[in-house]
Design an enzyme around this catalytic site. Structure first.
Site, short mmCIF file in Angstrom:
data_model
loop_
_atom_site.label_atom_id
_atom_site.label_comp_id
_atom_site.label_asym_id
_atom_site.label_seq_id
_atom_site.Cartn_x
_atom_site.Cartn_y
_atom_site.Cartn_z
N LYS A 165 103.90 35.77 119.86
CA LYS A 165 104.65 36.27 121.01
C LYS A 165 105.92 35.48 121.29
O LYS A 165 106.83 35.98 121.93
CB LYS A 165 103.77 36.28 122.27
CG LYS A 165 102.73 37.38 122.29
CD LYS A 165 102.20 37.57 123.70
CE LYS A 165 101.27 38.78 123.77
NZ LYS A 165 100.74 38.99 125.11
N LYS A 189 98.05 45.30 113.73
CA LYS A 189 97.14 45.71 114.80
C LYS A 189 97.80 46.75 115.70
O LYS A 189 99.01 46.65 115.97
CB LYS A 189 96.80 44.46 115.63
CG LYS A 189 95.75 44.67 116.68
CD LYS A 189 95.67 43.47 117.63
CE LYS A 189 96.81 43.45 118.63
NZ LYS A 189 96.56 42.73 119.88
N LYS A 192 99.64 47.69 122.52
CA LYS A 192 100.31 48.45 123.57
C LYS A 192 101.74 47.99 123.77
O LYS A 192 102.53 48.67 124.40
CB LYS A 192 99.51 48.38 124.87
CG LYS A 192 99.32 47.01 125.47
CD LYS A 192 98.31 47.05 126.61
CE LYS A 192 98.04 45.63 127.11
NZ LYS A 192 96.89 45.51 127.97
P1 AMP Z 1 95.17 43.37 125.72
O1 AMP Z 1 95.83 44.65 125.40
O2 AMP Z 1 95.73 42.25 124.91
O3 AMP Z 1 95.08 43.08 127.18
O4 AMP Z 1 93.69 43.52 125.19
C1 AMP Z 1 92.60 43.97 125.96
C2 AMP Z 1 91.38 44.04 125.09
O5 AMP Z 1 91.53 45.03 124.06
C3 AMP Z 1 91.07 42.74 124.34
O6 AMP Z 1 89.69 42.55 124.30
C4 AMP Z 1 91.63 42.98 122.97
O7 AMP Z 1 90.98 42.22 121.99
C5 AMP Z 1 91.31 44.47 122.79
N1 AMP Z 1 92.24 45.09 121.83
C6 AMP Z 1 93.59 45.17 121.94
N2 AMP Z 1 94.13 45.79 120.89
C7 AMP Z 1 93.10 46.09 120.06
C8 AMP Z 1 93.01 46.74 118.78
N3 AMP Z 1 94.09 47.18 118.14
N4 AMP Z 1 91.77 46.89 118.23
C9 AMP Z 1 90.67 46.44 118.86
N5 AMP Z 1 90.69 45.83 120.06
C10 AMP Z 1 91.88 45.65 120.66
#
Ligand code: AMP
Ligand code: TRP
Length: 328
Positions: A111, A192, A195
């Site tokens: 990041k 990956k 968002k």
């Molecule tokens: P975040 O978007 O970083 O707040 O992630 C929220 C949750 O979603 C966390 O537990 C991440 O590990 C999971 N997560 C985010 N992107 C992915 C992805 N591409 N595949 C699986 N889990 C994800």
């Protein structure tokens, strides 16, 4: 006793990666143990946010939890900033964490790389995450694969703290699914699904209408040999679609591979759109039903109160251990 804690940042539109990797597990786990699901708004502040947008998104994430099936009668849903103990323990733990440990965090490296202005909060963010988890005597943390390193750090901090000050913290474990913990980008299956990625074609939002996501599935990057096989190494694109399909349809990959043997990618993609349209459609309808903001705020206020009562006790233990004066 098993205790579940997890959080999602209100920093963009939640994707099917968030759903399949994390939130779907939240729903299953709430039946097995006491669960707390947090909207980690303080974490979102580690990168620039528009204030109105952040306020809107924070409620939106809570509403998505509910729409996906988190039951406020069973699980505690709350906003991180409503329980000030998170920030407070975050500070105390910063004084028990080494610069070197944080320098090794791959998410920070990703990041911050190429950015000229990086806030201190982005660097110390994993310590706040450790505080989130440790405040609730959490035993299990359901997350996607990308959070594994942060949970390892949380364990290291907690173990070292206990070693220095006595048994204050419960040592948590990551609960990462064997399958589906890393949903990949549709336009580049080596990355990956995120968002915050620039490319819209890389991801599908949980609240996205079928007319928008159909094109993304149909154009998802695959290889050219048109053979349906699960092989993430050599066939990452089609394997990613099979993973997504399997998780949405609750059908094992092997059974899908058998069913689609000899058929082209087009057929599989079309059917996947159907399955997703049904599952996401149901979530989206429930999302629309949770449109009473006053009711949502009541759930969040109740959640914060419950969370606070647990967090206070842990924080007092930490303060006593570290030698801070407390009037009884
Ligand atoms: P975040 O978007 O970083 O707040 O992630 C929220 C949750 O979603 C966390 O537990 C991440 O590990 C999971 N997560 C985010 N992107 C992915 C992805 N591409 N595949 C699986 N889990 C994800
Ligand atoms: N860092 C996590 C992410 O980006 C979000 C998060 C913050 C979290 N605090 C947490 C996840 C505590 C699990 C437990 O996805």
């Amino acid at each position: 006793m098993k205790r579940i804690f997890s959080g999602v940042q209100p920093s963009g539109n939640l994707t099917i990666g968030n759903y399949l990797g994390a939130i779907k597990q939240f729903v299953q786990l709430q039946h097995e143990a006491e669960a707390l699901y947090c909207v980690v708004d303080l974490h979102a502040l580690t990168v620039p946010q528009d204030p109105d947008e952040l306020r809107k998104r924070s409620r939106e994430i809570a509403r998505i939890y509910l729409a996906c099936g988190v039951d406020p009668q069973k699980a505690t849903i709350f906003l991180q900033s409503h329980v000030k103990e998170h920030a407070e323990l975050g500070w105390l733990l910063q004084c028990a964490t080494y610069m070197g440990e944080l320098s090794r965090m791959t998410q920070f490296k990703d990041k911050s790389s190429g950015k000229s202005a990086v806030h201190v909060g982005l660097f110390t963010y994993p310590v706040l995450m450790a505080a989130d988890i440790l405040l609730y005597d959490t035993t299990h943390v359901p997350v996607g694969e990308d959070q594994k390193q942060h949970i390892e750090l949380t364990r290291d901090i907690a173990e070292r703290f206990n070693h220095r000050y006595g048994e204050v913290f419960v040592i948590p474990e990551a609960e990462i699914q064997a399958f589906g913990a890393r949903i990949m980008a549709l336009d580049d299956p080596s990355k990956k699904m995120s968002k915050s990625a620039e490319s819209e074609a890389s991801r599908i939002a949980i609240l996205e209408p079928v007319d928008v996501f159909r094109k993304k599935i149909m154009r998802a990057v695959t290889d050219t040999d048109n053979e349906i096989r699960f092989d993430p190494e050599r066939k990452p694109g089609i394997s990613n679609l099979l993973t997504i399909y399997s998780l949405f349809a609750d059908e094992p990959v092997e059974s899908l591979v058998e069913r689609y043997a000899g058929q082209g990618y087009g057929t599989l993609k079309k059917d996947l759109v159907e399955v997703m349209s049904e599952k996401l459609g149901a979530i989206q309808r429930r999302y629309e039903q949770w449109n009473d903001e006053a009711e949502l705020d009541r759930i969040l206020a109740r959640g914060a109160e419950k969370a606070r009562s647990l967090a206070e006790q842990t924080l007092n233990r930490v303060k006593d251990a570290m030698g801070l004066v407390r009037f009884s």
